[in-house]
Design an enzyme around this catalytic site. Structure first.
Site, PDB file in Angstrom:
ATOM      1  N   ASN A 167      76.716 -22.642  25.060  1.00  0.00           N
ATOM      2  CA  ASN A 167      77.468 -23.900  25.049  1.00  0.00           C
ATOM      3  C   ASN A 167      78.950 -23.665  25.354  1.00  0.00           C
ATOM      4  OD1 ASN A 167      76.191 -26.369  24.809  1.00  0.00           O
ATOM      5  ND2 ASN A 167      75.826 -26.155  22.611  1.00  0.00           N
TER       6      ASN A 167
ATOM      7  N   ARG B  13      92.524 -30.921  29.112  1.00  0.00           N
ATOM      8  CA  ARG B  13      92.299 -31.556  27.807  1.00  0.00           C
ATOM      9  C   ARG B  13      93.562 -31.680  26.971  1.00  0.00           C
ATOM     10  NH1 ARG B  13      86.718 -29.339  25.077  1.00  0.00           N
ATOM     11  NH2 ARG B  13      85.444 -29.045  26.945  1.00  0.00           N
TER      12      ARG B  13
ATOM     13  N   GLU C 169      93.824 -29.733  21.554  1.00  0.00           N
ATOM     14  CA  GLU C 169      92.606 -28.946  21.351  1.00  0.00           C
ATOM     15  C   GLU C 169      92.831 -27.794  20.380  1.00  0.00           C
ATOM     16  OE1 GLU C 169      89.398 -29.410  23.220  1.00  0.00           O
ATOM     17  OE2 GLU C 169      90.216 -31.409  23.586  1.00  0.00           O
TER      18      GLU C 169
ATOM     19  N   HIS D  97      89.652 -24.378  28.069  1.00  0.00           N
ATOM     20  CA  HIS D  97      90.695 -24.043  27.089  1.00  0.00           C
ATOM     21  C   HIS D  97      91.364 -22.761  27.567  1.00  0.00           C
ATOM     22  CE1 HIS D  97      88.055 -26.151  23.889  1.00  0.00           C
ATOM     23  NE2 HIS D  97      89.073 -26.934  24.144  1.00  0.00           N
TER      24      HIS D  97
ATOM     25  N   CYS E  62      86.198 -18.526  20.278  1.00  0.00           N
ATOM     26  CA  CYS E  62      86.015 -19.966  20.000  1.00  0.00           C
ATOM     27  C   CYS E  62      85.516 -20.176  18.580  1.00  0.00           C
ATOM     28  CB  CYS E  62      84.960 -20.569  20.916  1.00  0.00           C
ATOM     29  SG  CYS E  62      85.343 -20.496  22.645  1.00  0.00           S
TER      30      CYS E  62
END
Ligand code: SUG
Length: 444
Positions: free
Chosen positions: A362, A212, A174, A248, A368
């Site tokens: 989101n 992830r 990621e 994350h 991010c």
């Protein structure tokens, strides 16, 4: 030679919407179906970029990707004109179209992992675009990401580009969202901390939500970047943090130079982690700011995105500045914590609150939205394209957004061929403005 950290912010795309695609991302799931405002989102992002420029930071942008992805539509067996493919795909599966039309490339912390030249064996800055294998809508990002990064950081004497890792979810990667770099100054050799959610070849029974990133993926990135084994650390994210919605690591931790600001529950054994960082970094005086859950419950950290802030060294200010989302000021525990942190007179001396609400809904906060890279003067001179902002370019991009973007997009609009055509027209213009060349499939 002077060094600085540059931030490359992802521009919110013209198809920005709330389709609830990311399982394990609390905001994405709970805001599914809301009306999105791509124009407002893109302008909020540019305001953030402008704020950092005002603080004397070098600021770049990365463009949105072409959505829907024609490449992916073809890979699903759709044929004919762009309009034909979209119409048939929409008739077959609106969910598929939603995945191929997400504007998730705005979260450029997931674009790639970057190791700057002081850390690598060959003295070049290395880029590995993240395969983002955990989420289908993101797994299609990396080929265009790689083309864009190569346009801005030309392969050669200074910059080295790798392909995304192969191996699907076993090698889930990621990017920078799970990577921290500690150093005294950006031009010194740093310590890289890779944070993973699970092992590639084991079943993680303690996870409810996807882990992830895998350990093996992190190791492969470190290896291909040529990091010294003594300067690369690998630590598992606390399963409790993943299960609380920290999909994350940058939802529960952020660093800048010698400062590591993180939640007590981000790692299972933070004492050991601090010892490992100190052991790897040598003489540098590290500052650990471990936030107790008694002051900020994990749920508040995830809801407010306290740790998804940018921690920067502004040349205009003494000490470091946190760039926080407005939600932190609206959450009593996090507001009180930040107030006391600033009042304590430690390494972090300023807190600036910005509105990035379109992205936040989101699950994307200030951190991010940016990909950071440490650059020397020579690196800056070696950049390609026109992606570094100045006042004139910001004004041009704001006008570009106002010209092309809608102020209302719902998941039901994603089958609209006009939205596709407007988006492609916008991106065609943008590649001219940013001098990127033909990076999109519809341009070839
Ligand atoms: O991968 N959201 C992104 C948010 C990424 C945030 N990045 C960092 N933490 N660095 C994700 O979950 C939601 C898209 C949607 O639901 O339409 C989404 O992809």
């Amino acid at each position: 030679m002077a060094w600085r950290e540059a931030n490359f912010d992802g521009i919110v795309g013209p198809t920005h919407n709330y389709a609830g695609l990311s399982y394990g991302n609390v905001a994405s799931a709970s805001n599914k179906g809301l009306v999105a405002n791509p124009r407002e989102g893109a302008l909020q992002g540019l305001d953030k970029a402008q704020h950092l420029m005002g603080l004397g930071m070098m600021q770049g942008v990365l463009p949105p990707h072409d959505r829907p992805s024609l490449h992916a539509l073809r890979a699903h067996g759709f044929t004919g004109s762009d309009r034909d493919m979209l119409a048939k795909a929409w008739e077959t599966s609106p969910a598929l179209v939603a995945n191929l039309t997400s504007s998730a490339t705005m979260w450029t912390a997931n674009a790639a992992t970057i190791s700057p030249s002081p850390d690598t064996a060959d003295g070049r800055t290395h880029f590995t675009p993240a395969n983002l294998a955990a989420m289908y809508h993101r797994s299609i990002e990396w080929p265009v990401t790689s083309r864009v990064l190569k346009a801005i950081f030309p392969e050669g004497e200074r910059f080295a580009h790798h392909d995304a890792l192969e191996g699907g979810t076993h090698m889930g990667d990621e990017g920078a969202a799970n990577h921290n770099r500690f150093c005294a100054d950006y031009g010194d050799e740093g310590v890289a901390l890779f944070v993973y959610g699970r092992g590639a070849f084991e079943k993680a029974d303690d996870l409810i939500f996807p882990g992830r990133q895998t350990l093996e993926a992190s190791r492969a990135v470190a290896r291909q970047h040529g990091l010294s084994p003594k300067k690369a650390l690998f630590v598992r994210q606390n399963p409790a943090a993943i299960n609380a919605g920290a999909f994350h690591n940058d939802v529960v931790a952020v660093s800048n130079r010698n400062v590591f600001f993180y939640h007590e529950d981000a790692f299972v054994n933070p004492d050991q982690l601090e010892r490992d960082i100190l052991g790897a970094i040598g003489d540098v005086e590290m500052r650990f700011i471990r936030v107790p859950k008694a002051h900020v419950p994990l749920a508040d950290a995830v809801k407010s995105y306290l740790f998804n802030s940018q921690l920067i060294s502004s040349p205009h200010r003494e000490g470091m500045t946190l760039i926080l989302p407005g939600e932190v000021a609206e959450t009593p525990s996090t507001k009180a914590y930040v107030d006391s942190l600033i009042a304590s007179g430690g390494a972090i001396t300023h807190a600036d609150y910005l509105d990035v609400r379109q992205s936040m809904r989101n699950g994307g906060g200030p951190a991010c939205l940016r990909l950071r890279v440490a650059l020397s003067d020579d690196d800056v001179n070696g950049l390609g394209a026109n992606a570094i902002l100045n006042a004139g370019l910001v004004t041009e991009l704001q006008a570009w957004v106002r010209k092309h973007y809608r102020d209302r997009v719902m998941p039901e609009d994603l089958g609209d061929p006009l939205l596709m055509e407007e988006s492609f027209a916008a991106l065609d213009d943008l590649t001219q403005i940013l001098k990127l060349g033909s990076v999109y499939d519809f341009q070839n």
